[in-house]
Design a protein around this motif. Structure first.
Motif, short mmCIF file in Angstrom:
data_model
loop_
_atom_site.label_atom_id
_atom_site.label_comp_id
_atom_site.label_asym_id
_atom_site.label_seq_id
_atom_site.Cartn_x
_atom_site.Cartn_y
_atom_site.Cartn_z
N LEU A 2 67.10 52.22 -67.00
CA LEU A 2 66.29 53.25 -67.64
C LEU A 2 64.82 53.00 -67.32
O LEU A 2 64.40 51.87 -67.06
N GLN A 3 64.04 54.06 -67.36
CA GLN A 3 62.62 53.94 -67.05
C GLN A 3 61.89 53.20 -68.17
O GLN A 3 61.99 53.55 -69.34
N ARG A 4 61.14 52.17 -67.80
CA ARG A 4 60.30 51.45 -68.75
C ARG A 4 58.92 52.10 -68.78
O ARG A 4 58.36 52.43 -67.73
N VAL A 5 58.39 52.25 -69.96
CA VAL A 5 57.07 52.87 -70.13
C VAL A 5 56.03 51.78 -70.31
O VAL A 5 56.18 50.90 -71.17
N ASP A 6 54.99 51.83 -69.50
CA ASP A 6 53.90 50.86 -69.63
C ASP A 6 53.02 51.24 -70.82
O ASP A 6 52.71 52.42 -71.04
N THR A 45 61.22 60.98 -74.14
CA THR A 45 60.04 61.36 -73.37
C THR A 45 58.92 60.35 -73.58
O THR A 45 58.76 59.79 -74.66
N ALA A 46 58.14 60.15 -72.51
CA ALA A 46 57.02 59.20 -72.57
C ALA A 46 55.72 59.87 -72.99
O ALA A 46 54.72 59.19 -73.18
N GLU A 70 59.84 46.34 -75.77
CA GLU A 70 59.78 47.29 -74.66
C GLU A 70 59.98 48.70 -75.18
O GLU A 70 60.52 48.92 -76.28
N GLN A 72 61.63 52.29 -73.49
CA GLN A 72 62.34 52.90 -72.37
C GLN A 72 62.66 54.36 -72.70
O GLN A 72 62.80 54.72 -73.88
N GLU A 75 66.91 59.67 -68.98
CA GLU A 75 66.70 60.66 -67.94
C GLU A 75 67.55 61.88 -68.22
O GLU A 75 68.63 61.79 -68.81
N ASN A 113 73.23 57.78 -69.02
CA ASN A 113 72.10 56.95 -69.43
C ASN A 113 72.56 55.61 -69.99
O ASN A 113 71.92 54.58 -69.78
N LYS A 116 73.00 53.15 -67.37
CA LYS A 116 71.75 52.64 -66.80
C LYS A 116 71.04 51.66 -67.73
O LYS A 116 70.06 51.03 -67.32
#
Length: 412
Positions: A2-6, A45-46, A70, A72, A75, A113, A116
């Motif tokens: 999964l996408q990690r958000v900074d 959503t980020a 973290e 995340q 998608e 998801n 992932k």
């Protein structure tokens, strides 16, 4: 994966001048037994909306007190987010269809998801309906799983609730804004009631000089020498922007120079928002004193803060509202709010003290007129509103609530 958000670094010590040294010390004491705990928050959503904004502060502050935290995001394509928007509305009680195809789309994306989602965590917090199936499809292979519901599911559409209830019942903990938001027939080993909060040091909420706020608002064409009513929210039927326009029109009959700004944020998980923007624009018609703006016009956190600071009256005429950080924000800036008497708004708007609660367009117009015509009383209500937020709805309290919950889960 999964996408990690900074997220940008934040220091708890920076909040001490606002909340006091005692609060900061108490939070560090709560965090001491949780040093090194791995935490992940997962949502849809980020950017756009209060949930993403809260993570931008909560996650770095968890890191600052010693947790390995973290954020995340899942998608999905438009077909998924169209379904999840319907789920959002259905779980809040809207009478809309929930077809087998819609259920299948939600299940397919949640399964994808879940596949992932990697790594080992001590605490996994899943936010809202979009990723609610992650535990079911991933499997409970360690860690404490919690589902955080940011909406009002007290009177859901049965078709939606009956579908979601088995998925959310699998979670060890449920986190809701109000106890009455817990839908029928669902229970958890741990039920936590945690209200959302704002970050007083974010660009949106940090102190802003009145002159700077007016300059920013004027850059969008607003005449800052004339009265301004503002509502900040997503373009969504539950926020009733059409009703706000109707209330403004009543006010304008008595105060012709008044203006209205409807300012929103278009989120990646809300494709319906574009339809409702168009509907709002059509309802406003050819009235050039109505300004309809969003992040694609360059309205970010700083600009939202400017509108809240420069406005004479802030409105949040929701007909259903999980909590409403868009109420908290202007209150923190010393503005009384005219808010819908629903959901979490009455936790914030103490009727007649920090603002007014209303149920109709006519009542909304009446209270807006009162505040415009009684500036001294409006200023006192705004001062009371700011202290109410300081005592109850700042991010430090949110952090403490999560630390308490994690300790309870760890203790079994």
């Amino acid at each position: 994966m999964l996408q990690r958000v900074d997220v940008k670094r934040k220091a708890l010590a920076d909040y001490a001048p606002i909340v006091g040294d005692e609060i900061v010390a108490g939070i560090r004491a709560l965090a001491e037994p949780l040093q090194g705990a791995r935490v992940v928050h997962i949502n849809a959503t980020a950017f756009g909306g209060g949930v993403a904004e809260m993570f931008s502060s909560l996650v770095p502050l968890m890191r600052d007190v010693g947790l390995d935290a973290e954020w995340q995001v899942i998608e999905g394509e438009d077909e998924f987010f169209n379904v999840t928007k319907a789920c959002h509305n259905g779980l809040q009680g809207m009478d809309i269809a929930f077809t087998e195809k819609m259920k299948s789309i939600w299940q397919r994306y949640n399964e994808a998801n879940a596949a992932k989602f990697e790594g080992e965590y001590d605490f996994i917090v899943i936010h809202d309906p979009q990723p609610a199936g992650l535990l079911h499809y991933h499997g409970h292979d360690g860690g404490h799983w919690a589902w955080r519901c940011h909406i009002d599911t007290s009177h859901p559409n049965p078709a939606y609730w009956n579908f979601f209830a088995p998925y959310i019942s699998e979670y060890e903990a449920g986190i809701f804004t109000l106890e009455q938001y817990v839908g029928p027939g669902v229970s958890f080993d741990h039920l936590a009631i945690i209200t959302p909060t704002i970050d007083p040091l974010s660009p949106k909420n940090a102190p802003m000089a009145e002159d700077k706020a007016r300059d920013i608002v004027a850059s969008f064409g607003v005449d800052v020498t004339r009265p301004l009513i503002t509502q900040i929210s997503r373009f969504d039927p539950w926020k009733d922007p059409l009703g706000v326009i109707d209330a403004y029109r009543i006010v304008k009959e008595r105060i012709p120079e008044v203006q209205l700004a409807l300012v929103g944020s278009m989120a990646s998980d809300d494709p319906e928002g574009w339809y409702y923007v168009d509907k709002t624009i059509r309802h406003a018609g050819e009235d050039f004193d109505v300004y309809i703006l969003h992040n694609f016009h360059g309205v970010g956190g700083l600009e939202v803060g400017a509108f809240q600071t420069a406005s004479d009256v802030v409105v949040q005429k929701s007909t259903r509202e999980g909590f409403g950080l868009v109420v908290t924000e202007p209150m923190w800036k010393g503005k009384p709010v005219v808010g819908g008497n629903v959901g979490g708004i009455p936790l914030q708007v103490i009727d007649g003290k920090t603002g007014f609660l209303v149920d109709t367009v006519e009542a909304c117009a009446e209270k807006v007129l009162y505040l415009l015509e009684h500036p001294e009383e409006s200023a006192q209500m705004g001062a009371d509103a700011r202290e109410h937020v300081r005592d109850n709805f700042l991010t430090t309290r949110h952090l403490a609530d999560y630390l308490r919950l994690f300790s309870q889960l760890a203790a079994g």
